[in-house]
Structure formats: C-alpha cells, structure tokens
Design a protein around this motif. Structure first.
Motif, PDB file in Angstrom:
ATOM      1  N   UNK A  73      -2.124   0.622  -5.158  1.00 15.26           N
ATOM      2  CA  UNK A  73      -1.362   1.231  -5.901  1.00 15.26           C
ATOM      3  C   UNK A  73      -0.200   1.469  -4.912  1.00 15.26           C
ATOM      4  N   UNK A  74       0.327   0.863  -3.882  1.00 17.48           N
ATOM      5  CA  UNK A  74       1.427   0.868  -3.122  1.00 17.48           C
ATOM      6  C   UNK A  74       1.994  -0.402  -3.074  1.00 17.48           C
ATOM      7  N   UNK A  75       3.257  -0.578  -2.595  1.00 16.50           N
ATOM      8  CA  UNK A  75       3.994  -1.830  -2.372  1.00 16.50           C
ATOM      9  C   UNK A  75       3.315  -2.758  -1.339  1.00 16.50           C
ATOM     10  N   UNK A  76       4.304  -3.993  -1.039  1.00 11.26           N
ATOM     11  CA  UNK A  76       3.757  -4.775  -0.348  1.00 11.26           C
ATOM     12  C   UNK A  76       4.081  -4.406   1.290  1.00 11.26           C
ATOM     13  N   UNK A  77       5.032  -3.562   1.577  1.00 10.69           N
ATOM     14  CA  UNK A  77       5.294  -2.888   2.925  1.00 10.69           C
ATOM     15  C   UNK A  77       4.110  -2.330   3.349  1.00 10.69           C
ATOM     16  N   UNK A  78       3.209  -1.615   2.614  1.00 12.87           N
ATOM     17  CA  UNK A  78       1.900  -1.266   3.361  1.00 12.87           C
ATOM     18  C   UNK A  78       0.660  -1.954   3.252  1.00 12.87           C
ATOM     19  N   UNK A  79       0.624  -3.099   2.140  1.00 17.20           N
ATOM     20  CA  UNK A  79      -0.458  -3.925   2.088  1.00 17.20           C
ATOM     21  C   UNK A  79      -0.423  -5.206   3.172  1.00 17.20           C
ATOM     22  N   UNK A  80       0.681  -5.501   3.412  1.00 18.92           N
ATOM     23  CA  UNK A  80       0.864  -6.784   4.425  1.00 18.92           C
ATOM     24  C   UNK A  80       0.047  -6.084   6.016  1.00 18.92           C
ATOM     25  N   UNK A  81       0.642  -5.204   6.572  1.00 15.36           N
ATOM     26  CA  UNK A  81       0.256  -4.699   7.754  1.00 15.36           C
ATOM     27  C   UNK A  81      -1.468  -4.269   7.767  1.00 15.36           C
ATOM     28  N   UNK A  82      -1.818  -3.629   6.767  1.00 20.34           N
ATOM     29  CA  UNK A  82      -3.296  -3.418   6.312  1.00 20.34           C
ATOM     30  C   UNK A  82      -4.022  -4.452   6.337  1.00 20.34           C
ATOM     31  N   UNK A  83      -3.448  -5.432   5.256  1.00 21.79           N
ATOM     32  CA  UNK A  83      -4.394  -6.752   5.217  1.00 21.79           C
ATOM     33  C   UNK A  83      -4.492  -7.640   6.492  1.00 21.79           C
ATOM     34  N   UNK A  84      -3.390  -7.638   7.389  1.00 20.40           N
ATOM     35  CA  UNK A  84      -3.314  -8.212   8.655  1.00 20.40           C
ATOM     36  C   UNK A  84      -4.522  -7.671   9.528  1.00 20.40           C
ATOM     37  N   UNK A  85      -4.352  -6.462   9.547  1.00 28.29           N
ATOM     38  CA  UNK A  85      -5.223  -5.621  10.482  1.00 28.29           C
ATOM     39  C   UNK A  85      -6.691  -5.789  10.031  1.00 28.29           C
ATOM     40  N   UNK A  86      -6.941  -5.737   8.638  1.00 29.76           N
ATOM     41  CA  UNK A  86      -8.377  -5.820   8.139  1.00 29.76           C
ATOM     42  C   UNK A  86      -8.864  -7.346   8.454  1.00 29.76           C
ATOM     43  N   UNK A  87      -8.008  -8.383   8.387  1.00 29.06           N
ATOM     44  CA  UNK A  87      -8.234  -9.759   8.625  1.00 29.06           C
ATOM     45  C   UNK A  87      -8.626  -9.812   9.995  1.00 29.06           C
ATOM     46  N   UNK A  88      -7.886  -9.189  10.824  1.00 29.17           N
ATOM     47  CA  UNK A  88      -8.069  -9.429  12.714  1.00 29.17           C
ATOM     48  C   UNK A  88      -9.381  -8.760  12.713  1.00 29.17           C
ATOM     49  N   UNK A  89      -9.640  -7.544  12.099  1.00 29.30           N
ATOM     50  CA  UNK A  89     -10.847  -6.825  12.531  1.00 29.30           C
ATOM     51  C   UNK A  89     -12.037  -7.360  11.911  1.00 29.30           C
TER      52      UNK A  89
END
Length: 113
Positions: A73-89
């Motif tokens: 429910x947010x724009x890509x400005x929040x999705x990109x960092x959270x997605x990259x952190x989740x992938x790295x974790x």
C-alpha cells in the motif's frame, strides 16, 4: 595388299565384390515382460526445515516488494529498500545456515609418526 582387320578393344573387366553384402542389423529380441528391471521407489523428499522456510519466505517477500510495491500500500520509494534488505537477509540466512558447524575436537590427532 595388306590385310587390315579391325582391332577391337578388350571387354571391360568388372572386379568381383570384395565381400558379400551385409544384411541390416536385427533389433535385439524383446524379452518377456516379467524379465525387465524395475527400479525401487525413490525415498521421500525431506521436509523443509523451519530455518530454510524462513530464508525462503524472506526471499519471496523481497521479490514481491521489488516487483509489486503496491502490495504494502505504499509507493516504490519504500518498496525498493525493504525489498533489497529482505533479499539480502534471506540470502544471508540461507548461506549462513548451509555452512557446517565446527566439529568437536575429540583429542585424536590421527596417526603420529
């Protein structure tokens, strides 16, 4: 007067075949139905452990956040960092889990010369 007779060339000599023609190979005989090999059933697949499922869930969550940031429910400005952190974790979790633990030292040094 000279007698001239027509000289004819000798007939062409055909060499005999080197070997007799080989018949085509016969397919192998089909054995009876009861005589063929039936492999045993494979062992069941191991169940995915809790730690592996956490790592896979983190990877999946990261991919979803990168591909479809609107899921949160947010724009890509929040999705990109959270997605990259989740992938790295998720990747780090799976890689660190795959390393074998340090073997216990039982005091045996093997053969000593």
């Amino acid at each position: 007067m000279t007698d001239v007779t027509a000289v004819q060339p000798p007939a062409a000599v055909v060499p005999p075949p080197a070997c007799a023609p080989v018949p085509p190979a016969q397919p192998p005989e089909v054995r009876a139905f009861d005589e063929h090999f039936i492999p045993p059933d494979p062992p069941p697949m191991p169940r995915i452990g809790v730690t592996a499922s956490i790592g896979l869930a983190l990877l999946g969550f990261g991919i979803v956040l990168l591909a479809l940031p609107a899921v949160l429910g947010s724009n890509s400005s929040l999705g990109l960092p959270l997605g990259l952190v989740s992938l790295a974790l998720g990747l780090g979790w799976l890689v660190l889990r795959s390393w074998p633990s340090v073997p216990d030292d039982d005091g045996d040094d093997g053969a000593v010369l």
